[in-house]
Design a protein around this motif. Structure first.
Motif, PDB file in Angstrom:
ATOM      1  N   SER A 408       0.857  -1.180   0.000  1.00 35.99           N
ATOM      2  CA  SER A 408       0.000   0.000   0.000  1.00 35.99           C
ATOM      3  C   SER A 408       0.895   1.233   0.000  1.00 35.99           C
ATOM      4  N   LYS A 409       0.844   2.007  -1.063  1.00 37.65           N
ATOM      5  CA  LYS A 409       1.737   3.162  -1.189  1.00 37.65           C
ATOM      6  C   LYS A 409       1.239   4.346  -0.359  1.00 37.65           C
ATOM      7  N   PRO A 410       2.157   5.107   0.225  1.00 43.32           N
ATOM      8  CA  PRO A 410       1.768   6.250   1.057  1.00 43.32           C
ATOM      9  C   PRO A 410       1.062   7.337   0.246  1.00 43.32           C
ATOM     10  N   GLU A 411       0.162   8.019   0.895  1.00 49.08           N
ATOM     11  CA  GLU A 411      -0.515   9.176   0.313  1.00 49.08           C
ATOM     12  C   GLU A 411      -0.062  10.418   1.079  1.00 49.08           C
ATOM     13  N   ARG A 412       0.574  11.342   0.373  1.00 51.10           N
ATOM     14  CA  ARG A 412       1.149  12.534   1.002  1.00 51.10           C
ATOM     15  C   ARG A 412       0.162  13.693   0.991  1.00 51.10           C
ATOM     16  N   PHE A 413       0.197  14.489   2.031  1.00 48.75           N
ATOM     17  CA  PHE A 413      -0.543  15.737   2.056  1.00 48.75           C
ATOM     18  C   PHE A 413       0.237  16.745   2.894  1.00 48.75           C
ATOM     19  N   THR A 414      -0.045  18.002   2.712  1.00 50.15           N
ATOM     20  CA  THR A 414       0.577  19.054   3.512  1.00 50.15           C
ATOM     21  C   THR A 414      -0.488  19.710   4.386  1.00 50.15           C
ATOM     22  N   PHE A 415      -0.036  20.288   5.477  1.00 53.02           N
ATOM     23  CA  PHE A 415      -0.945  20.969   6.393  1.00 53.02           C
ATOM     24  C   PHE A 415      -0.153  22.058   7.107  1.00 53.02           C
ATOM     25  N   LEU A 416      -0.844  22.906   7.827  1.00 48.60           N
ATOM     26  CA  LEU A 416      -0.199  24.018   8.515  1.00 48.60           C
ATOM     27  C   LEU A 416      -0.114  23.753  10.008  1.00 48.60           C
ATOM     28  N   VAL A 508      -5.225  14.229  10.143  1.00 52.10           N
ATOM     29  CA  VAL A 508      -5.569  12.907   9.611  1.00 52.10           C
ATOM     30  C   VAL A 508      -7.023  12.577   9.936  1.00 52.10           C
ATOM     31  N   LEU A 509      -7.425  12.797  11.171  1.00 51.50           N
ATOM     32  CA  LEU A 509      -8.797  12.490  11.580  1.00 51.50           C
ATOM     33  C   LEU A 509      -9.802  13.367  10.825  1.00 51.50           C
ATOM     34  N   ARG A 510      -9.424  14.588  10.519  1.00 49.12           N
ATOM     35  CA  ARG A 510     -10.319  15.478   9.784  1.00 49.12           C
ATOM     36  C   ARG A 510     -10.446  15.071   8.326  1.00 49.12           C
ATOM     37  N   ARG A 511      -9.307  14.692   7.716  1.00 49.58           N
ATOM     38  CA  ARG A 511      -9.304  14.370   6.287  1.00 49.58           C
ATOM     39  C   ARG A 511      -9.821  12.973   5.983  1.00 49.58           C
ATOM     40  N   TYR A 512      -9.604  12.046   6.906  1.00 49.11           N
ATOM     41  CA  TYR A 512      -9.885  10.638   6.614  1.00 49.11           C
ATOM     42  C   TYR A 512     -10.848  10.067   7.652  1.00 49.11           C
ATOM     43  N   ASP A 516     -10.435   5.424  12.875  1.00 49.86           N
ATOM     44  CA  ASP A 516     -11.187   5.340  14.126  1.00 49.86           C
ATOM     45  C   ASP A 516     -10.412   6.051  15.236  1.00 49.86           C
ATOM     46  N   GLU A 517     -10.906   7.219  15.664  1.00 48.57           N
ATOM     47  CA  GLU A 517     -10.194   7.993  16.668  1.00 48.57           C
ATOM     48  C   GLU A 517     -10.174   7.322  18.033  1.00 48.57           C
ATOM     49  N   ASN A 518     -10.978   6.288  18.208  1.00 47.10           N
ATOM     50  CA  ASN A 518     -10.994   5.544  19.468  1.00 47.10           C
ATOM     51  C   ASN A 518     -10.044   4.350  19.462  1.00 47.10           C
ATOM     52  N   ARG A 519      -9.350   4.154  18.337  1.00 48.40           N
ATOM     53  CA  ARG A 519      -8.403   3.031  18.238  1.00 48.40           C
ATOM     54  C   ARG A 519      -7.090   3.516  17.615  1.00 48.40           C
ATOM     55  N   LEU A 520      -6.435   4.423  18.315  1.00 52.26           N
ATOM     56  CA  LEU A 520      -5.164   4.976  17.845  1.00 52.26           C
ATOM     57  C   LEU A 520      -4.008   4.418  18.671  1.00 52.26           C
TER      58      LEU A 520
END
Length: 666
Positions: A408-416, A508-512, A516-520
């Motif tokens: 599974s290849k990584p998916e890159r994104f930028t953020f501030l 990550v939680l906002r974009r995807y 599951d934020e309860n299983r990090l």
């Protein structure tokens, strides 16, 4: 396609030591494989014939981990090949035997032997060799004493194995062991006379050397100390005629990375460490050896001159700089990738590779370039770099991983970040991803802190993706690749970097929404282990943690580890005497009473970079406060367990981590 397994690590091929023959026809390199039954690595020399484009294995003894070219068709390599020499080694005798072998095959024959452990060797002429060897003042030159005296010395050394007498710092070094009064010393070896002549003295340690084109002198970087090693180095030149030394450096502290003869001058990379401390990026300089005039070539250059792109699919070592013709070829790390460059005597830099990934080693001969790379999310292969900047793959050792296994290849994104700084991060989706499902996720934090994550193959991440996890990783402030200012977190450990990591998780939680934020979960090693320890003391966001080769207490790290006394002071601007409270404030152990996260600690008993005491302290603290925790200690391993540990130990490590996450996140 098949599921990628933890055990697939045992089948990978690792490449190193790439070197072109003097006439430019052959390319030699070392192929490493794992032997799970013997729990060791098997290393052999391979050859690429540029004339017919064929690769073939040259040696098969399994111990040939490095070599040099003696001539166009002959290689020289260290090894222990006969029973008599094996018994001598087992008896504790110190020596390095060198063998030579022809490219066209035949049996390797013993060329010579020297009574030291040789770290590096270069041919000076048909008779003389320059050696960088480990000198131990307790051990005499065995070639100069008779058998009776030798046996008496060996007996005494065996008796002394129960003791370590220390009178300097550092007194040990990760991956090496106890180093008290041991030095990497320069020697000239005269093959015809079987004579060894030291160049540097008993207290000088040499980190790098280069031989002049006319073979009349040696350029070398050294550090001389007796009680405490300071973070500085000197640039020296040794002239064979008259056995004359000359120091080329000024008196102020300076950190030389490497130095090479370039034409009639000397080009070197280094830093005075004044603005950003020991992690400051170097600049390039040109030095006239006659006048000692120094010219700064690259006032605006602000990159590291090495490859800091992390991965767990490497083994062995390769060069990262070399002079060819009128250029110095060198590697840089930029954002998430490493690249090959060259610089001329005027300071003009050309980037020779454009595609991202990792340059793990290279060689160049008359402009002809070959390199070992992690490219296109493949494991290591050999590549040829054409003049039109195209990279041509010339081996397929690890092609089966891409063609047969789920990747599974990584998916890159930028953020501030909170202050508006642009940051980059990635997620790796689980295999057989279904957007309608919720998935557990693992935050993986790199070491360093001055290293980077990039878009290269990472076995552990792919295993977790195959286990059904989303994998998250980013390059927070403190990381390499974006200049000294970006990497400078002195006095800010656990603050600006922690904020960046938490901002990344929020993003990550906002974009995807499938995460599951309860299983990090969270994990990391070295600096990443420090950050894991820090995170669990500052948030309950993560339901499971795995802290590897970590730091719990900056005060104990200062006084126990191989780099502690200078690294801690530099990175925190404090010592236990100047600002005890500051070091304690930045120590994860201070916040252990707040931890609610079940945590697995992984440590090696010979890790002198982040000593075992660090893991024990944090583990004991969590147990004291009733938090579910476990400590797994790997015996006989060091700080590099995940990258160069014994095969079975590397498998066990990843099994322990994956099982811990499965227990709490699945």
């Amino acid at each position: 396609m098949e599921k990628l397994l933890v055990s697939d690590l045992l089948k990978f091929t690792f490449l190193s030591g790439i070197s072109i023959s003097p006439d430019g026809r052959f390319l030699g390199y070392v192929v490493h494989k794992m032997d799970s039954e013997e729990n060791k690595y098997i290393s052999n020399i391979w050859i690429y014939d540029m004339k017919d484009g064929k690769n073939f294995q040259l040696t098969s003894f399994g111990q040939e981990s490095n070599f040099i070219w003696l001539d166009n068709e002959t290689l020289l390599f260290p090894g222990v090949r006969n029973e008599k020499d094996k018994k001598r080694k087992e008896n504790g005798e110190i020596f390095t035997s060198f063998y030579k072998i022809k490219v066209n095959g035949g049996e390797a024959t013993k060329a010579f032997e020297v009574p030291y452990i040789v770290r590096r060797i270069k041919k000076l002429d048909n008779d003389r060799f320059i050696l960088l060897a480990m000198y131990d003042r307790r051990i005499p030159d065995f070639s100069k004493i008779d058998e009776k005296e030798k046996q008496e010395v060996l007996k005494k050394l065996k008796e002394e194995k129960d003791y370590e007498v220390l009178d300097e710092i550092p007194f040990w070094f990760n991956g090496v062991g106890f180093t008290n009064k041991k030095r990497e010393r320069l020697y000239i070896y005269f093959q015809k006379e079987n004579k060894l002549e030291p160049i540097t003295d008993e207290l000088t340690s040499v980190s790098h050397f280069d031989i002049s084109k006319d073979k009349k002198s040696i350029l070398y970087i050294s550090n001389r100390y007796s009680d405490k090693m300071e973070i500085r180095s000197d640039l020296n030149i040794y002239y064979f005629e008259g056995k004359r030394f000359e120091t080329l450096t000024h008196k102020e502290p300076f950190n030389y990375i490497y130095a090479y003869f370039l034409g009639d001058s000397i080009i070197f990379a280094g830093t005075d460490m004044k603005k950003f401390g020991i992690n400051e990026n170097p600049k390039f300089y040109m030095l006239n050896p006659l006048t000692k005039d120094v010219k700064l070539l690259t006032p605006n250059f602000d990159l590291s001159v090495w490859n800091s792109v992390g991965s767990d699919v490497r083994y062995g070592s390769s060069i990262n700089a070399k002079v060819d013709g009128k250029y110095l070829y060198f590697i840089t790390t930029e954002w998430n990738s490493s690249y090959l460059n060259r610089i001329d005597e005027n300071g003009k830099i050309e980037k020779l590779t454009k595609k991202g990934g990792s340059i793990d080693g290279f060689d160049v001969k008359e402009g002809k370039i070959f390199f070992i790379g992690l490219k296109d999310y493949k494991l290591q292969e050999l590549y040829k770099l054409d003049l039109n900047e195209e990279e041509k793959q010339i081996t397929t050792f690890n092609e089966w991983v891409i063609t047969k296994k789920h990747i599974s290849k990584p998916e890159r994104f930028t953020f501030l970040a909170g202050d508006g700084t642009e940051l980059e991060g990635w997620i790796i989706k689980p295999i057989n991803f279904d957007a309608s499902k919720k998935y557990p996720a693992i935050l993986d934090i790199h070491g360093g802190p001055k290293t980077v994550y990039g878009e290269v193959f990472f076995h552990e991440m792919q295993v977790w993706a195959n286990e059904g996890y989303v994998v998250m990783f980013t390059n927070p402030r403190g990381s390499d690749g974006r200049g000294s200012k970006f990497a400078d977190i002195r006095g800010k450990y656990g603050r600006i970097d922690y904020d960046d990591l938490m901002k990344f998780v929020e993003e990550v939680l906002r974009r995807y929404p499938f995460v599951d934020e309860n299983r990090l979960g969270v994990t990391g090693g070295s600096y990443g282990g420090f950050m894991t320890n820090w995170i669990i003391g500052h948030t309950d966001k993560f339901k499971a943690a795995v802290s590897q080769r970590s730091i719990a207490n900056w005060i104990s790290k200062f006084g126990t580890t191989d780099i502690g006394y200078y690294f801690v002071e530099d990175q925190h601007a404090a010592t236990p005497w100047s600002d005890f409270e500051k070091l304690w404030w930045h120590s994860p152990m201070k916040y252990a009473d707040r931890v609610k996260t079940p945590t697995l600690f992984i440590h090696s008993d010979e890790d002198y970079r982040c000593w075992l005491a660090e893991g024990i302290q944090m583990f004991t603290s969590l147990k004291y406060f009733g938090i579910d925790s476990k400590l797994v200690i790997f015996k006989g391993e060091n700080h590099n367990l995940s990258r160069g540990g014994k095969p079975k130990h590397r498998i066990r490590r990843l099994q322990e981590i994956t099982s811990w996450f499965n227990k709490y996140l699945r």
